[in-house]
Design an enzyme around this catalytic site. Structure first.
Site, short mmCIF file in Angstrom:
data_model
loop_
_atom_site.label_atom_id
_atom_site.label_comp_id
_atom_site.label_asym_id
_atom_site.label_seq_id
_atom_site.Cartn_x
_atom_site.Cartn_y
_atom_site.Cartn_z
CB CYS A 148 -0.80 -0.02 1.28
SG CYS A 148 -2.20 -1.36 1.01
CG HIS A 281 -3.21 4.19 2.41
ND1 HIS A 281 -3.83 3.86 1.20
CD2 HIS A 281 -3.14 3.17 3.20
CE1 HIS A 281 -4.29 2.33 1.34
NE2 HIS A 281 -3.68 2.08 2.46
N PRO A 282 -6.57 5.71 3.25
CG PRO A 282 -8.47 5.93 2.22
CD PRO A 282 -6.99 6.00 1.96
N GLY A 284 -8.25 1.51 6.39
CA GLY A 284 -9.50 1.03 7.04
C GLY A 284 -9.98 2.29 7.98
#
Length: 358
Positions: A148, A281-282, A284
């Site tokens: 990621c 950056h998502p 969660g």
């Protein structure tokens, strides 16, 4: 002129683009998928349904309909599907990004391709260069194992290259197809949670050393969390990629992120209050909540990351390009204002960049 002042006239982001495959996966469809694909007792099924409901994800996208993933396929077939779908989606987002930047394929001097959800040799960039008429002397850099965090790392590699060659253009293309890694026979909590979080998509960006209207990249920083190898990654087995995903990842980031961000900004002599765009950056919903808490952010400052999570899920390395694209196309940032880009991935590691709007 000091070295710090010189950095302030660095490479900039000229354009971005995003693309998703045609098959929409709604929250309710995903819950039905769990019932069909996995043999789970009622208590565990209810538990994973709660994970889906609490994820804050409404929709995700897939290269195939959900029912297609219920039947097992060989690793050879999955690899062929990955190659065909990655090239198709990568071509779509590349063409759109070039058009948005008013550039031709022949204007690109370096091509950085990013993906961690499949293996393709020759890499994606080679396929797209042949299909779209790129010059044969383009520098190529495939990034395959940063997960990621790789989308953000690609911007750093582009920035470094353009400091050496300031009259050139770099194309970044991140294509992630996590649905092809879903394992029907794996009842581990990590696999079940990954089925609830990840979706397919592609993002692209053009970074240039030439004049452009986009934000400049001023600085970057990488950090490897000590003794965190087992936190996140993939195990490659006979049936393909099996997700490694510790439940401690959000807490791991929570324990470090405030110090990392403060140190990075202090190094650049910038205060937290000077950051107008938090390009996060998502990974969660719990991670996003921790980022807000530790960095003292209100929902208005993180809404775009939440929007991307809600509409697309976690797209691995492509997610940060989706968030950046939303900031560039839907927000107006005043000249001179700063932005912080941050993403996290296997290693366990973080990648941060400092941006400034012109």
């Amino acid at each position: 002129m000091s070295s710090r002042d010189a950095v302030r006239s660095g490479p900039s982001i000229a354009a971005t683009a995003t693309a998703v495959p045609p098959h929409l996966m709604s929250r309710e469809q995903v819950k039905t998928y769990f019932e069909k694909a996995f043999t789970l007792d009622p208590r565990r099924l209810n538990g994973i349904h709660a994970v889906v409901d609490n994820s804050q994800i409404e929709n995700r996208f897939s290269v195939f309909p959900l029912d297609y993933f219920i039947e097992s396929r060989s690793l050879a077939q999955i690899s062929q599907e990955y190659q065909e779908c990655a090239i198709r989606l990568g071509r779509q987002v590349t063409e759109e990004c070039l058009e948005r930047a008013s550039l031709k394929a022949t204007d690109i001097d370096m091509f950085i391709s990013v993906s961690c959800t499949g293996v393709m040799i020759p890499s994606l960039d080679a396929h797209l260069m042949n299909q779209l008429g790129f010059r044969s002397d383009v520098r190529r850099l495939p990034i395959t194992e940063l997960g990621c965090a790789a989308g953000a790392a690609a911007f750093t590699r582009a920035w470094e290259y353009l400091q050496a060659y300031p009259d050139r253009n770099v194309l970044i293309v991140a294509v992630e197809l996590p649905t092809l890694t879903f394992q029907r026979g794996d009842l581990s909590q990590a696999n079940l949670v990954s089925c609830a979080l990840f979706g397919d998509g592609a993002g692209a960006a053009i970074v240039t050393g030439r004049p452009s209207g986009g934000p400049q990249i001023l600085d970057s920083e990488s950090y490897l969390f000590p003794d965190s190898i087992a936190a996140m990654g993939f195990d490659l087995r006979d049936t393909g990629f099996h997700i490694v995903l510790s439940r401690d990842v959000p807490q791991l980031i929570r324990s470090k992120i405030k110090g990392l961000v403060n140190g990075f900004l202090e190094h650049n002599r910038i205060g937290r209050e000077q950051i107008s765009a938090f390009i996060l950056h998502p990974g969660g919903q719990k991670l996003m909540a921790y980022l807000e808490e530790e960095l003292g952010l209100c929902r208005c400052e993180t809404q775009i990351s939440w929007d991307v999570l809600r509409e697309y899920g976690n797209l691995s390395s492509a997610t940060i390009l989706f968030v950046l694209h939303e900031w560039l196309t839907k927000k107006t940032i005043a000249a001179g204002q700063y932005g912080l880009m941050a993403a996290f991935g296997p290693g366990f590691s973080s990648e941060m960049l400092l941006l400034q709007w012109k």
